[in-house]
Motif scaffolding. Structure first.
Motif, mmCIF file in Angstrom:
data_model
loop_
_atom_site.group_PDB
_atom_site.id
_atom_site.type_symbol
_atom_site.label_atom_id
_atom_site.label_comp_id
_atom_site.label_asym_id
_atom_site.label_seq_id
_atom_site.Cartn_x
_atom_site.Cartn_y
_atom_site.Cartn_z
ATOM 1 N N GLU A 63 17.118 18.627 10.596
ATOM 2 C CA GLU A 63 16.015 18.088 9.474
ATOM 3 C C GLU A 63 16.265 18.284 8.149
ATOM 4 O OE1 GLU A 63 12.566 15.756 9.509
ATOM 5 O OE2 GLU A 63 13.618 16.374 11.109
ATOM 6 N N LEU A 64 16.886 17.123 7.878
ATOM 7 C CA LEU A 64 17.468 17.169 6.173
ATOM 8 C C LEU A 64 16.016 17.242 5.316
ATOM 9 C CD1 LEU A 64 20.094 16.978 4.539
ATOM 10 C CD2 LEU A 64 19.599 14.526 4.384
ATOM 11 N N ALA A 65 16.384 17.988 4.362
ATOM 12 C CA ALA A 65 15.232 18.104 3.294
ATOM 13 C C ALA A 65 15.049 16.885 2.342
ATOM 14 C CB ALA A 65 15.382 19.288 2.348
ATOM 15 N N GLY A 81 0.868 -1.201 0.005
ATOM 16 C CA GLY A 81 -0.075 -0.039 -0.015
ATOM 17 C C GLY A 81 0.835 1.376 0.006
ATOM 18 N N GLY A 82 2.132 1.147 -0.045
ATOM 19 C CA GLY A 82 3.043 2.371 0.140
ATOM 20 C C GLY A 82 4.506 1.757 -0.394
ATOM 21 N N PRO A 83 5.105 2.815 -0.818
ATOM 22 C CA PRO A 83 6.469 2.510 -1.335
ATOM 23 C C PRO A 83 7.754 2.290 -0.204
ATOM 24 C CG PRO A 83 6.257 4.944 -1.577
ATOM 25 C CD PRO A 83 5.107 4.253 -1.041
ATOM 26 N N LEU A 84 8.666 1.820 -0.385
ATOM 27 C CA LEU A 84 9.599 1.789 0.365
ATOM 28 C C LEU A 84 10.436 3.282 0.345
ATOM 29 C CD1 LEU A 84 11.534 -1.937 -0.725
ATOM 30 C CD2 LEU A 84 9.901 -1.117 1.359
ATOM 31 N N GLU A 85 11.114 3.504 1.401
ATOM 32 C CA GLU A 85 11.482 5.060 1.318
ATOM 33 C C GLU A 85 12.809 4.970 2.061
ATOM 34 O OE1 GLU A 85 10.028 7.384 0.415
ATOM 35 O OE2 GLU A 85 7.967 7.318 0.131
ATOM 36 N N PRO A 86 14.047 4.703 1.331
ATOM 37 C CA PRO A 86 15.123 4.544 1.910
ATOM 38 C C PRO A 86 15.712 6.153 2.197
ATOM 39 C CG PRO A 86 15.191 4.302 -0.553
ATOM 40 C CD PRO A 86 13.863 4.223 -0.124
ATOM 41 N N ALA A 87 15.179 6.971 1.549
ATOM 42 C CA ALA A 87 15.480 8.454 1.937
ATOM 43 C C ALA A 87 14.969 8.993 3.244
ATOM 44 C CB ALA A 87 15.038 9.379 0.948
ATOM 45 N N GLU A 108 17.275 12.068 -0.849
ATOM 46 C CA GLU A 108 17.354 11.317 -2.203
ATOM 47 C C GLU A 108 18.731 11.484 -2.896
ATOM 48 O OE1 GLU A 108 15.152 9.546 -3.246
ATOM 49 O OE2 GLU A 108 13.132 9.752 -2.513
ATOM 50 N N VAL A 109 19.464 12.475 -2.994
ATOM 51 C CA VAL A 109 20.673 12.491 -3.633
ATOM 52 C C VAL A 109 21.646 11.513 -2.770
ATOM 53 C CG1 VAL A 109 22.730 14.056 -4.030
ATOM 54 C CG2 VAL A 109 20.287 14.774 -4.395
ATOM 55 N N HIS A 142 20.681 8.846 -1.178
ATOM 56 C CA HIS A 142 20.252 7.310 -1.464
ATOM 57 C C HIS A 142 20.958 6.973 -2.865
ATOM 58 C CE1 HIS A 142 17.834 4.122 -2.724
ATOM 59 N NE2 HIS A 142 17.178 5.140 -3.536
ATOM 60 N N TYR A 143 20.790 7.854 -3.712
ATOM 61 C CA TYR A 143 21.196 7.582 -5.257
ATOM 62 C C TYR A 143 22.835 7.584 -5.170
ATOM 63 C CZ TYR A 143 16.904 7.479 -7.928
ATOM 64 O OH TYR A 143 15.667 7.293 -8.459
ATOM 65 N N THR A 144 23.577 8.333 -4.416
ATOM 66 C CA THR A 144 24.854 8.095 -4.224
ATOM 67 C C THR A 144 25.418 7.058 -3.546
ATOM 68 O OG1 THR A 144 24.950 10.594 -4.168
ATOM 69 C CG2 THR A 144 27.213 9.359 -3.539
ATOM 70 N N ILE A 145 24.821 6.568 -2.327
ATOM 71 C CA ILE A 145 25.043 5.492 -2.074
ATOM 72 C C ILE A 145 24.797 4.052 -2.671
ATOM 73 C CG2 ILE A 145 24.534 3.743 -0.134
ATOM 74 C CD1 ILE A 145 23.866 6.527 1.625
ATOM 75 N N GLY A 146 23.733 4.231 -3.439
ATOM 76 C CA GLY A 146 23.463 2.903 -4.382
ATOM 77 C C GLY A 146 24.037 2.804 -5.503
ATOM 78 N N ILE A 147 24.746 3.954 -6.319
ATOM 79 C CA ILE A 147 25.302 3.828 -7.568
ATOM 80 C C ILE A 147 26.877 3.859 -7.251
ATOM 81 C CG2 ILE A 147 25.864 5.260 -9.572
ATOM 82 C CD1 ILE A 147 23.161 6.302 -9.536
ATOM 83 N N VAL A 148 27.392 4.574 -6.113
ATOM 84 C CA VAL A 148 28.712 4.672 -5.924
ATOM 85 C C VAL A 148 29.214 3.986 -4.627
ATOM 86 C CG1 VAL A 148 30.609 6.455 -5.463
ATOM 87 C CG2 VAL A 148 28.852 7.101 -7.173
ATOM 88 N N GLY A 149 28.582 4.152 -3.322
ATOM 89 C CA GLY A 149 29.007 3.955 -2.205
ATOM 90 C C GLY A 149 28.940 2.254 -2.137
ATOM 91 N N TYR A 150 27.981 1.669 -2.219
ATOM 92 C CA TYR A 150 27.708 0.073 -2.453
ATOM 93 C C TYR A 150 28.619 -0.586 -3.522
ATOM 94 C CZ TYR A 150 24.264 -0.475 1.214
ATOM 95 O OH TYR A 150 23.450 -0.613 2.481
#
Length: 212
Positions: A67-69, A47-53, A74-75, A77-85
């Motif tokens: 309180e991070l915007a 009923g809702g998405p996963l929210e890694p951000a 999201e940036v 999250h994408y950096t960790i997924g594409i570069v970090g991991y």
């Protein structure tokens, strides 16, 4: 033919441009597979998405009070997924012998110990048991999988799940593996991370791993 990836060359001091490029491409493709699972398939089930951000936001809030915007989260999250991991995968897979087996044992053992503790207090639910059984069976396929590369890629996906929900989530003040929130969210995250890690590692190994 069995593809043995247990014994690998020592970690190069400076990876080649080809190696770096395919690490990032693998990370990007893995993350896109994750996004499809998290934002389009998961809502149909939960009923809702996963929210890694949101995990990133919670981590920053817990440790800095800031309180991070949503956009910078999201940036991240994408950096960790594409570069970090991918970079972490390269370091781990090229510097530790039998790394995938070690990760498999570690993730399974910690998950099992946690559920044993929950069972001791009388709070164990059938959903968690079925989740554990699924993780156990998938992990055990390593011992019958004729392709060690595929087995290793699955191991990496499992580790990324544990890192996110077993390490980062508690650091953010959230329940261990988010199992206190039911189990559905944790299971969908597990499946999503398996997909992400598997795709990212497999793309890299198939395109550049043998030359890395």
């Amino acid at each position: 033919m069995t593809m043995d990836t247990t014994l690998r060359p020592a970690l190069p001091a400076i990876p080649s441009r080809r190696t770096i490029a395919w690490l990032l491409i693998g990370g990007f493709l893995g993350l896109m597979a994750w996004e499809i699972w998290a934002r389009f398939i998961t809502p149909l089930i939960l009923g809702g998405p996963l929210e890694p951000a949101e995990l990133v936001i919670s981590l920053v809030r817990r440790w800095t009070g800031y309180e991070l915007a949503r956009f910078p989260a999201e940036v991240a999250h994408y950096t960790i997924g594409i570069v970090g991991y991918p970079v972490l995968y390269y370091i781990v897979s090229r510097s530790l012998k039998s790394w995938a087996l070690v990760l498999d044992i570690g993730v399974w053992a910690l998950f099992t110990l946690y559920l044993a503790g929950v069972a001791f207090t009388g709070g164990l639910m059938m959903g968690a048991v079925l989740f554990w059984l699924f993780v156990t069976v998938l992990t055990a396929t390593r011992f019958i999988n004729p392709n060690s590369l595929l087995a290793d890629c699955l191991s990496w996906g499992s580790f990324t799940w544990f890192n996110a929900l077993g390490i980062m989530a508690p650091l953010a003040g959230l329940p261990f593996l988010l199992l206190e929130w039911g189990g559905g969210l944790s299971f969908m995250s597990y499946a999503g991370h398996i997909i992400f890690g598997f795709v990212a590692a497999l793309v890299f190994e198939m395109k550049a791993g043998r030359q890395a």
